[in-house]
Design an enzyme around this catalytic site. Structure first.
Site, PDB file in Angstrom:
ATOM      1  N   HIS A 129      -1.479 -18.394  -0.916  1.00 14.09           N
ATOM      2  CA  HIS A 129      -1.341 -16.986  -1.076  1.00 14.09           C
ATOM      3  C   HIS A 129      -1.622 -16.296   0.278  1.00 14.09           C
ATOM      4  O   HIS A 129      -1.896 -16.880   1.354  1.00 14.09           O
ATOM      5  CB  HIS A 129      -2.864 -16.445  -2.048  1.00 14.09           C
ATOM      6  CG  HIS A 129      -4.000 -16.866  -1.408  1.00 14.09           C
ATOM      7  ND1 HIS A 129      -4.792 -18.233  -1.743  1.00 14.09           N
ATOM      8  CD2 HIS A 129      -4.954 -16.417  -0.632  1.00 14.09           C
ATOM      9  CE1 HIS A 129      -5.690 -18.288  -1.209  1.00 14.09           C
ATOM     10  NE2 HIS A 129      -5.933 -17.365  -0.323  1.00 14.09           N
ATOM     11  N   HIS A 137      -5.317 -12.949   5.885  1.00 15.25           N
ATOM     12  CA  HIS A 137      -5.394 -14.313   6.136  1.00 15.25           C
ATOM     13  C   HIS A 137      -3.920 -14.789   5.248  1.00 15.25           C
ATOM     14  O   HIS A 137      -3.655 -14.147   4.433  1.00 15.25           O
ATOM     15  CB  HIS A 137      -6.425 -15.117   5.856  1.00 15.25           C
ATOM     16  CG  HIS A 137      -6.921 -15.232   4.552  1.00 15.25           C
ATOM     17  ND1 HIS A 137      -7.622 -14.331   3.844  1.00 15.25           N
ATOM     18  CD2 HIS A 137      -6.424 -16.016   3.704  1.00 15.25           C
ATOM     19  CE1 HIS A 137      -7.835 -14.837   2.593  1.00 15.25           C
ATOM     20  NE2 HIS A 137      -7.279 -15.944   2.350  1.00 15.25           N
ATOM     21  N   GLU A 155      -5.970 -20.080   6.368  1.00 17.91           N
ATOM     22  CA  GLU A 155      -7.081 -20.819   5.569  1.00 17.91           C
ATOM     23  C   GLU A 155      -6.097 -22.008   5.103  1.00 17.91           C
ATOM     24  O   GLU A 155      -4.884 -21.845   4.673  1.00 17.91           O
ATOM     25  CB  GLU A 155      -7.169 -19.951   4.196  1.00 17.91           C
ATOM     26  CG  GLU A 155      -8.031 -20.819   3.169  1.00 17.91           C
ATOM     27  CD  GLU A 155      -8.374 -19.855   1.984  1.00 17.91           C
ATOM     28  OE1 GLU A 155      -7.968 -18.548   2.104  1.00 17.91           O
ATOM     29  OE2 GLU A 155      -8.905 -20.395   0.960  1.00 17.91           O
TER      30      GLU A 155
END
Lengths: 138, 138
Positions: B8, B81, B130
């Site tokens: 994502h 992010h 991430e």
């Protein structure tokens, strides 16, 4: 318009070479394109493939490039835009403007050789969104 | 480590409800999750599906949330992010630290219920990355 594939995430960098090395060494990127210039947009770009999308590394060609301005605010680089695919760029523009959004200029040919347009970040919660007409080749 | 799927793109927003409306109306998003709180991280999140990845809308739960700090600098919201999948979070951390990168804290359980960790932006050209252990369910 229906939300299409995320074609790529645009990432501004002061150095494509250093960024490629980072993606290769730290994240294990293996499919990395050859950098090329897009002089009309004042940038040099390089695509790094993830299994489901791409990272477009973008370096300014000169101080007048919009990416040069971005890097003055974010000297290390950072996320610059998200590019979603659309079936038809003109239909997408008509949808957007019909809903009160502003597109930035006329469609032009993007890094993948198909027409693109950007949507004004104030319409998209601060995000710079690029819409890219799908390639007819796939 | 091999560069995995972009699970994502994390997008900070002052209002998940308003962002959902934007993605629905302007971009034609149709598959939109139910927002939920992640109190340990000080955020409320909501996933919007594109065909090949997801947008994670992130709203601060309170002023102490890291997202609140991001919104003070970017009041309209913006890209926060990128989250890539890894097969094994501990192996990924060992690879990163072995290559001189800094991971931020210990792995914790992320929005998809699997262990996650963040890499310091100074190691990733200004990007907050991430890493998320793949779900064993698919």
């Amino acid at each position: 318009m229906t939300l299409g594939r995320l074609n790529h995430v645009g990432v501004a960098t002061p150095s494509i070479e250093r960024s490629v090395e980072t993606y290769r060494t730290l994240l294990g990127a293996t499919v990395i394109g050859v950098p090329f210039d897009l002089p009309a947009q004042g940038v040099r770009v390089c695509f790094v493939d993830a299994p489901n999308t791409q990272i477009e590394l973008i370096e300014p060609l000169d101080d007048a490039s919009p990416i040069a301005g971005f890097l003055r605010k974010n000297p290390a680089g950072g996320q610059h835009h998200l590019c979603f695919e659309v079936a038809d760029i003109h239909a997408a523009i008509a949808d957007l403007t019909g809903n009160g959004a502003t597109v930035l200029g006329e469609p032009r040919i993007g890094a993948h050789g198909t027409p693109i347009v950007f949507v004004h970040p104030r319409d998209m919660g601060g995000l710079l969104v690029e819409l890219m007409e799908e390639s007819k080749d796939h």
